[in-house]
Design a protein around this motif. Structure first.
Motif, mmCIF file in Angstrom:
data_model
loop_
_atom_site.group_PDB
_atom_site.id
_atom_site.type_symbol
_atom_site.label_atom_id
_atom_site.label_comp_id
_atom_site.label_asym_id
_atom_site.label_seq_id
_atom_site.Cartn_x
_atom_site.Cartn_y
_atom_site.Cartn_z
ATOM 1 N N TYR A 1 -3.997 -19.457 -34.873
ATOM 2 C CA TYR A 1 -4.420 -18.068 -34.980
ATOM 3 C C TYR A 1 -5.780 -17.920 -34.307
ATOM 4 N N ASP A 2 -6.037 -16.737 -33.741
ATOM 5 C CA ASP A 2 -7.305 -16.507 -33.068
ATOM 6 C C ASP A 2 -7.733 -15.064 -33.294
ATOM 7 N N LEU A 3 -8.913 -14.911 -33.895
ATOM 8 C CA LEU A 3 -9.534 -13.601 -34.041
ATOM 9 C C LEU A 3 -10.443 -13.421 -32.829
ATOM 10 N N TRP A 4 -10.139 -12.440 -31.984
ATOM 11 C CA TRP A 4 -10.805 -12.266 -30.688
ATOM 12 C C TRP A 4 -11.316 -10.840 -30.620
ATOM 13 N N CYS A 5 -12.635 -10.670 -30.768
ATOM 14 C CA CYS A 5 -13.239 -9.344 -30.925
ATOM 15 C C CYS A 5 -14.076 -9.003 -29.706
ATOM 16 N N VAL A 6 -13.798 -7.853 -29.097
ATOM 17 C CA VAL A 6 -14.555 -7.398 -27.929
ATOM 18 C C VAL A 6 -15.814 -6.674 -28.406
ATOM 19 N N GLU B 1 -2.743 -12.636 -21.802
ATOM 20 C CA GLU B 1 -3.447 -12.654 -20.514
ATOM 21 C C GLU B 1 -4.505 -11.551 -20.571
ATOM 22 N N VAL B 2 -5.731 -11.887 -20.188
ATOM 23 C CA VAL B 2 -6.808 -10.897 -20.154
ATOM 24 C C VAL B 2 -7.600 -11.069 -18.871
ATOM 25 N N ARG B 3 -7.907 -9.946 -18.247
ATOM 26 C CA ARG B 3 -8.830 -9.911 -17.120
ATOM 27 C C ARG B 3 -9.811 -8.781 -17.358
ATOM 28 N N HIS B 4 -10.969 -8.851 -16.707
ATOM 29 C CA HIS B 4 -11.958 -7.807 -16.942
ATOM 30 C C HIS B 4 -12.564 -7.318 -15.638
ATOM 31 N N ASP B 5 -13.356 -6.277 -15.775
ATOM 32 C CA ASP B 5 -14.055 -5.692 -14.637
ATOM 33 C C ASP B 5 -15.299 -6.532 -14.363
ATOM 34 N N PRO B 6 -15.395 -7.201 -13.224
ATOM 35 C CA PRO B 6 -16.576 -8.032 -12.951
ATOM 36 C C PRO B 6 -17.886 -7.255 -13.004
ATOM 37 N N ALA B 7 -17.808 -5.949 -12.760
ATOM 38 C CA ALA B 7 -19.012 -5.129 -12.826
ATOM 39 C C ALA B 7 -19.374 -4.758 -14.259
ATOM 40 N N ASN B 8 -18.431 -4.927 -15.172
ATOM 41 C CA ASN B 8 -18.671 -4.633 -16.589
ATOM 42 C C ASN B 8 -17.953 -5.696 -17.417
ATOM 43 N N PRO B 9 -18.419 -6.947 -17.328
ATOM 44 C CA PRO B 9 -17.683 -8.062 -17.937
ATOM 45 C C PRO B 9 -17.655 -7.979 -19.458
ATOM 46 N N LEU B 10 -16.640 -8.624 -20.012
ATOM 47 C CA LEU B 10 -16.458 -8.619 -21.457
ATOM 48 C C LEU B 10 -17.468 -9.528 -22.149
ATOM 49 N N THR B 11 -17.888 -9.094 -23.326
ATOM 50 C CA THR B 11 -18.595 -9.939 -24.288
ATOM 51 C C THR B 11 -17.702 -10.028 -25.513
ATOM 52 N N VAL B 12 -17.418 -11.236 -25.976
ATOM 53 C CA VAL B 12 -16.457 -11.398 -27.063
ATOM 54 C C VAL B 12 -17.005 -12.365 -28.119
ATOM 55 N N GLY B 13 -16.582 -12.129 -29.353
ATOM 56 C CA GLY B 13 -16.758 -13.080 -30.439
ATOM 57 C C GLY B 13 -15.384 -13.537 -30.874
ATOM 58 N N TYR B 14 -15.236 -14.815 -31.177
ATOM 59 C CA TYR B 14 -13.897 -15.315 -31.504
ATOM 60 C C TYR B 14 -13.965 -16.466 -32.494
ATOM 61 N N GLN B 15 -12.848 -16.647 -33.194
ATOM 62 C CA GLN B 15 -12.724 -17.735 -34.159
ATOM 63 C C GLN B 15 -11.265 -18.148 -34.258
ATOM 64 N N HIS B 16 -10.969 -19.399 -33.920
ATOM 65 C CA HIS B 16 -9.635 -19.954 -34.120
ATOM 66 C C HIS B 16 -9.507 -20.439 -35.561
ATOM 67 N N TYR B 17 -8.294 -20.325 -36.106
ATOM 68 C CA TYR B 17 -8.084 -20.760 -37.496
ATOM 69 C C TYR B 17 -6.602 -20.998 -37.729
ATOM 70 N N THR B 18 -6.296 -21.638 -38.839
ATOM 71 C CA THR B 18 -4.925 -21.775 -39.323
ATOM 72 C C THR B 18 -4.887 -21.267 -40.749
ATOM 73 N N HIS B 19 -3.716 -21.196 -41.318
ATOM 74 C CA HIS B 19 -3.559 -20.823 -42.724
ATOM 75 C C HIS B 19 -3.040 -22.017 -43.507
ATOM 76 N N GLY B 20 -3.543 -22.198 -44.699
ATOM 77 C CA GLY B 20 -3.040 -23.251 -45.570
ATOM 78 C C GLY B 20 -3.986 -24.418 -45.660
ATOM 79 N N ALA B 21 -3.759 -25.277 -46.641
ATOM 80 C CA ALA B 21 -4.620 -26.434 -46.887
ATOM 81 C C ALA B 21 -4.573 -27.410 -45.721
ATOM 82 N N GLU B 22 -5.674 -28.131 -45.524
ATOM 83 C CA GLU B 22 -5.791 -29.029 -44.381
ATOM 84 C C GLU B 22 -4.714 -30.110 -44.362
#
Length: 289
Positions: free
Chosen positions: A52-57, A88-109
Protein backbone atom coordinates in the motif's frame (compact mmCIF):
# COMPACT_ATOMS: atom_id res chain seq x y z
CA UNK A 1 -14.06 17.32 -2.88
CA UNK A 2 -14.44 14.44 -5.31
CA UNK A 3 -13.12 10.91 -5.33
CA UNK A 4 -12.66 8.43 -8.14
CA UNK A 5 -14.53 5.88 -6.03
CA UNK A 6 -17.47 6.52 -3.72
CA UNK A 7 -16.73 6.38 -0.03
CA UNK A 8 -19.01 4.00 1.91
CA UNK A 9 -21.83 5.90 3.58
CA UNK A 10 -20.93 4.52 6.98
CA UNK A 11 -22.91 4.79 10.17
CA UNK A 12 -21.35 5.40 13.58
CA UNK A 13 -21.11 1.62 13.89
CA UNK A 14 -19.14 1.50 10.61
CA UNK A 15 -16.65 4.06 11.92
CA UNK A 16 -16.31 2.12 15.18
CA UNK A 17 -15.53 -1.01 13.16
CA UNK A 18 -13.03 0.91 11.03
CA UNK A 19 -11.25 2.09 14.17
CA UNK A 20 -11.17 -1.46 15.50
CA UNK A 21 -9.65 -2.62 12.21
CA UNK A 22 -6.96 0.07 12.07
CA UNK A 23 -5.98 -0.28 15.72
CA UNK A 24 -6.43 -4.05 15.81
CA UNK A 25 -5.72 -7.00 13.54
CA UNK A 26 -5.18 -4.91 10.42
CA UNK A 27 -3.15 -2.11 11.99
CA UNK A 28 -0.99 -0.45 9.30
CA UNK A 29 2.71 -1.33 9.41
CA UNK A 30 5.03 1.30 7.91
CA UNK A 31 7.40 -0.09 5.29
CA UNK A 32 10.61 1.27 3.74
CA UNK A 33 9.74 3.99 1.29
CA UNK A 34 8.60 7.30 2.74
CA UNK A 35 9.50 10.93 2.42
CA UNK A 36 8.71 14.44 1.29
CA UNK A 37 10.36 15.27 -2.02
CA UNK A 38 10.43 17.93 -4.71
CA UNK A 39 10.42 15.85 -7.89
CA UNK A 40 13.08 16.56 -10.50
CA UNK A 41 11.95 18.30 -13.72
CA UNK A 42 12.45 15.14 -15.82
CA UNK A 43 10.89 12.86 -13.18
CA UNK A 44 8.19 10.31 -13.99
CA UNK A 45 6.78 7.33 -12.11
CA UNK A 46 5.69 3.95 -13.48
CA UNK A 47 5.07 1.11 -11.04
CA UNK A 48 2.99 -1.95 -10.20
CA UNK A 49 2.45 -1.76 -6.43
CA UNK A 50 3.54 -4.61 -4.17
CA UNK A 51 2.22 -2.92 -1.01
CA UNK A 52 0.00 0.00 0.00
CA UNK A 53 1.18 3.54 -0.68
CA UNK A 54 -0.23 6.83 0.58
CA UNK A 55 0.92 9.37 -2.03
CA UNK A 56 -0.07 12.98 -1.32
CA UNK A 57 0.50 15.88 -3.72
CA UNK A 58 1.65 18.96 -1.80
CA UNK A 59 2.33 21.16 -4.84
CA UNK A 60 2.75 21.24 -8.61
CA UNK A 61 0.65 19.68 -11.34
CA UNK A 62 0.75 16.39 -13.20
CA UNK A 63 -1.23 13.70 -15.00
CA UNK A 64 -1.80 10.23 -13.60
CA UNK A 65 -3.03 6.96 -15.08
CA UNK A 66 -4.24 4.59 -12.37
CA UNK A 67 -5.47 1.16 -13.43
CA UNK A 68 -6.31 2.57 -16.87
CA UNK A 69 -8.09 5.72 -15.63
CA UNK A 70 -6.57 9.13 -16.43
CA UNK A 71 -6.90 12.24 -14.27
CA UNK A 72 -5.04 15.39 -13.21
CA UNK A 73 -3.13 15.51 -9.93
CA UNK A 74 -2.63 18.83 -8.17
CA UNK A 75 -2.06 20.08 -4.63
CA UNK A 76 -4.50 18.36 -2.27
CA UNK A 77 -4.80 15.16 -4.29
CA UNK A 78 -4.08 11.88 -2.44
CA UNK A 79 -3.62 8.53 -4.14
CA UNK A 80 -4.30 5.59 -1.80
CA UNK A 81 -2.66 2.81 -3.80
CA UNK A 82 -3.10 -0.91 -3.16
CA UNK A 83 -1.11 -4.04 -4.00
CA UNK A 84 -1.41 -4.80 -7.71
CA UNK A 85 -2.37 -1.26 -8.72
CA UNK A 86 -0.72 0.03 -11.88
CA UNK A 87 0.27 3.68 -11.64
CA UNK A 88 1.90 6.07 -14.11
CA UNK A 89 2.50 9.74 -13.26
CA UNK A 90 4.16 12.53 -15.19
CA UNK A 91 4.30 16.21 -14.36
CA UNK A 92 4.85 19.63 -15.84
CA UNK A 93 8.61 20.33 -15.69
CA UNK A 94 7.79 24.01 -15.29
CA UNK A 95 5.59 23.23 -12.28
CA UNK A 96 7.00 19.99 -10.85
CA UNK A 97 5.23 17.94 -8.24
CA UNK A 98 6.05 18.00 -4.54
CA UNK A 99 4.80 14.87 -2.80
CA UNK A 100 4.70 13.24 0.61
CA UNK A 101 4.40 9.47 0.70
CA UNK A 102 4.40 6.45 2.97
CA UNK A 103 4.45 2.77 1.99
CA UNK A 104 2.76 0.36 4.39
CA UNK A 105 1.07 -3.02 4.76
CA UNK A 106 -1.83 -4.16 6.90
CA UNK A 107 -1.57 -6.76 9.63
CA UNK A 108 1.00 -7.97 12.14
CA UNK A 109 4.62 -8.22 11.02
CA UNK A 110 4.81 -11.97 11.52
CA UNK A 111 1.98 -12.64 9.10
CA UNK A 112 2.70 -13.59 5.52
CA UNK A 113 2.30 -11.00 2.79
CA UNK A 114 -0.71 -12.91 1.44
CA UNK A 115 -2.57 -12.66 4.75
CA UNK A 116 -1.39 -9.16 5.59
CA UNK A 117 -2.63 -7.77 2.30
CA UNK A 118 -6.20 -9.01 2.71
CA UNK A 119 -7.51 -6.13 4.81
CA UNK A 120 -11.28 -6.06 4.14
CA UNK A 121 -11.62 -3.87 1.02
CA UNK A 122 -14.63 -1.95 2.38
CA UNK A 123 -12.32 -0.59 5.09
CA UNK A 124 -9.84 0.80 2.57
CA UNK A 125 -10.13 4.47 1.55
CA UNK A 126 -10.89 5.38 -2.08
CA UNK A 127 -7.87 5.24 -4.38
CA UNK A 128 -8.19 8.92 -5.33
CA UNK A 129 -9.26 11.55 -2.81
CA UNK A 130 -9.23 15.32 -3.18
CA UNK A 131 -8.68 16.72 0.28
CA UNK A 132 -10.62 19.59 1.83
CA UNK A 133 -7.97 20.04 4.54
CA UNK A 134 -4.52 19.40 3.12
CA UNK A 135 -2.85 21.07 6.11
CA UNK A 136 -4.19 18.39 8.46
CA UNK A 137 -2.86 15.55 6.31
CA UNK A 138 0.46 17.33 5.92
CA UNK A 139 0.68 17.71 9.71
CA UNK A 140 0.29 13.96 10.13
CA UNK A 141 2.86 13.24 7.42
CA UNK A 142 5.33 15.62 9.08
CA UNK A 143 4.72 13.86 12.40
CA UNK A 144 5.54 10.50 10.86
CA UNK A 145 8.74 11.96 9.40
CA UNK A 146 9.80 13.28 12.81
CA UNK A 147 9.25 9.87 14.37
CA UNK A 148 11.39 8.18 11.73
CA UNK A 149 14.22 10.68 12.19
CA UNK A 150 14.47 9.95 15.93
CA UNK A 151 14.36 6.14 16.18
CA UNK A 152 14.00 4.47 19.55
CA UNK A 153 12.35 1.48 21.21
CA UNK A 154 9.00 3.31 21.04
CA UNK A 155 9.24 4.22 17.35
CA UNK A 156 7.46 1.25 15.78
CA UNK A 157 4.47 1.43 18.12
CA UNK A 158 4.15 5.18 17.72
CA UNK A 159 4.50 5.06 13.93
CA UNK A 160 1.79 2.38 13.74
CA UNK A 161 -0.57 4.49 15.85
CA UNK A 162 0.25 7.68 13.92
CA UNK A 163 -0.27 5.95 10.57
CA UNK A 164 -3.64 4.57 11.70
CA UNK A 165 -4.76 8.08 12.71
CA UNK A 166 -3.60 9.41 9.33
CA UNK A 167 -5.62 6.74 7.50
CA UNK A 168 -8.68 7.67 9.59
CA UNK A 169 -8.18 11.29 8.53
CA UNK A 170 -8.08 10.28 4.85
CA UNK A 171 -11.27 8.25 5.32
CA UNK A 172 -12.95 11.24 7.01
CA UNK A 173 -12.00 13.70 4.28
CA UNK A 174 -13.20 11.27 1.61
CA UNK A 175 -16.48 10.83 3.51
CA UNK A 176 -17.02 14.59 3.73
CA UNK A 177 -16.67 14.73 -0.04
CA UNK A 178 -19.60 12.35 -0.49
CA UNK A 179 -21.75 13.89 2.25
CA UNK A 180 -21.35 10.90 4.58
CA UNK A 181 -19.85 13.30 7.16
CA UNK A 182 -20.70 16.99 7.66
CA UNK A 183 -18.34 19.58 6.17
CA UNK A 184 -15.67 21.28 8.24
CA UNK A 185 -16.57 24.42 10.13
CA UNK A 186 -15.65 27.59 8.27
CA UNK A 187 -12.05 28.38 9.28
CA UNK A 188 -12.90 31.96 10.32
CA UNK A 189 -15.58 30.77 12.72
CA UNK A 190 -13.45 27.84 13.87
CA UNK A 191 -10.69 30.24 14.94
CA UNK A 192 -13.14 32.30 17.00
CA UNK A 193 -14.66 29.17 18.56
CA UNK A 194 -11.19 27.92 19.51
CA UNK A 195 -10.36 31.27 21.11
CA UNK A 196 -13.56 31.19 23.14
CA UNK A 197 -12.83 27.65 24.33
CA UNK A 198 -9.40 28.73 25.57
CA UNK A 199 -10.66 31.93 27.23
CA UNK A 200 -14.01 31.16 28.92
CA UNK A 201 -13.48 33.95 31.46
CA UNK A 202 -13.21 36.69 28.81
CA UNK A 203 -15.93 38.45 26.84
CA UNK A 204 -15.53 38.84 23.09
CA UNK A 205 -17.60 41.57 21.52
CA UNK A 206 -19.34 41.08 18.17
CA UNK A 207 -17.36 43.79 16.38
CA UNK A 208 -14.02 42.47 17.66
CA UNK A 209 -14.96 38.92 16.65
CA UNK A 210 -16.06 40.10 13.21
CA UNK A 211 -12.84 42.09 12.74
CA UNK A 212 -10.75 39.02 13.62
CA UNK A 213 -12.58 37.13 10.85
CA UNK A 214 -12.27 40.07 8.42
CA UNK A 215 -16.06 40.30 8.14
CA UNK A 216 -18.69 42.91 8.88
CA UNK A 217 -20.69 42.41 12.06
CA UNK A 218 -23.78 41.35 10.06
CA UNK A 219 -21.79 38.91 7.90
CA UNK A 220 -20.13 37.43 10.95
CA UNK A 221 -23.40 37.05 12.84
CA UNK A 222 -25.04 35.19 9.96
CA UNK A 223 -22.03 32.94 9.39
CA UNK A 224 -21.55 32.22 13.09
CA UNK A 225 -25.18 31.18 13.51
CA UNK A 226 -25.03 29.04 10.37
CA UNK A 227 -21.93 27.23 11.60
CA UNK A 228 -22.83 26.83 15.30
CA UNK A 229 -26.60 27.12 15.45
CA UNK A 230 -26.26 29.90 18.04
CA UNK A 231 -25.56 33.61 18.27
CA UNK A 232 -22.13 34.68 19.46
CA UNK A 233 -23.57 35.69 22.84
CA UNK A 234 -25.44 32.40 23.28
CA UNK A 235 -22.32 30.46 22.36
CA UNK A 236 -20.17 32.37 24.84
CA UNK A 237 -22.63 31.71 27.64
CA UNK A 238 -22.65 28.00 26.77
CA UNK A 239 -18.84 27.95 26.89
CA UNK A 240 -18.84 29.56 30.34
CA UNK A 241 -21.46 27.17 31.67
CA UNK A 242 -19.50 24.15 30.39
CA UNK A 243 -16.44 25.47 32.19
CA UNK A 244 -18.53 26.09 35.31
CA UNK A 245 -19.61 22.43 35.25
CA UNK A 246 -15.98 21.35 35.12
CA UNK A 247 -15.01 23.59 38.02
CA UNK A 248 -17.98 22.51 40.13
CA UNK A 249 -17.28 18.82 39.49
CA UNK A 250 -13.50 18.87 39.79
CA UNK A 251 -12.53 21.67 42.20
CA UNK A 252 -13.31 22.81 45.72
CA UNK A 253 -14.33 26.29 44.57
CA UNK A 254 -17.63 27.56 45.92
CA UNK A 255 -20.44 28.48 43.54
CA UNK A 256 -19.72 32.16 44.14
CA UNK A 257 -16.03 31.63 43.45
CA UNK A 258 -16.83 29.83 40.20
CA UNK A 259 -19.14 32.64 39.13
CA UNK A 260 -16.50 35.27 39.92
CA UNK A 261 -13.74 33.30 38.18
CA UNK A 262 -15.87 33.20 35.02
CA UNK A 263 -16.35 36.94 35.03
CA UNK A 264 -19.81 37.19 36.57
CA UNK A 265 -20.20 40.25 38.78
CA UNK A 266 -23.82 39.23 39.36
CA UNK A 267 -24.04 35.84 41.10
CA UNK A 268 -27.78 35.66 40.41
CA UNK A 269 -27.20 36.05 36.66
CA UNK A 270 -24.76 33.14 36.78
CA UNK A 271 -27.26 30.98 38.66
CA UNK A 272 -30.04 31.84 36.21
CA UNK A 273 -27.93 31.12 33.13
CA UNK A 274 -26.62 27.89 34.66
CA UNK A 275 -30.15 26.66 35.43
CA UNK A 276 -31.43 27.68 31.99
CA UNK A 277 -28.79 25.47 30.33
CA UNK A 278 -28.60 22.52 32.73
CA UNK A 279 -32.08 22.48 34.24
CA UNK A 280 -30.60 22.61 37.74
CA UNK A 281 -29.13 25.37 39.94
CA UNK A 282 -25.33 25.09 40.31
CA UNK A 283 -25.38 23.96 43.93
CA UNK A 284 -27.86 21.17 43.27
CA UNK A 285 -26.00 20.22 40.09
CA UNK A 286 -22.77 19.81 42.08
CA UNK A 287 -24.47 17.55 44.62
CA UNK A 288 -25.83 15.36 41.82
CA UNK A 289 -22.49 14.54 40.18
Amino acid sequence: MCAVEDHPHGTEEWWDRLGAVLFGPWAPQAQPGSGHVHCEPDWSWTLVLSDYDLWCVLGGIGRARLNGQDFTVTSGCVLMLRPGDEIEVRHDPANPLTVGYQHYTHGAEHRSATVADTCPPHFLPPRHVRLDDLSEVRRHLDGLARLRRRPGPDTRARVTAALAVLLLEIHAQAARGTGALPPLMDRRIHDVVEWLARHPTLRLGLHDAAASADLSADQFSRLFRRETGQSLREYQVAVRIRRACELLAESRMTVRQVAAALGYSDHHLFTRQFKDRTGTPPGAWRRSV
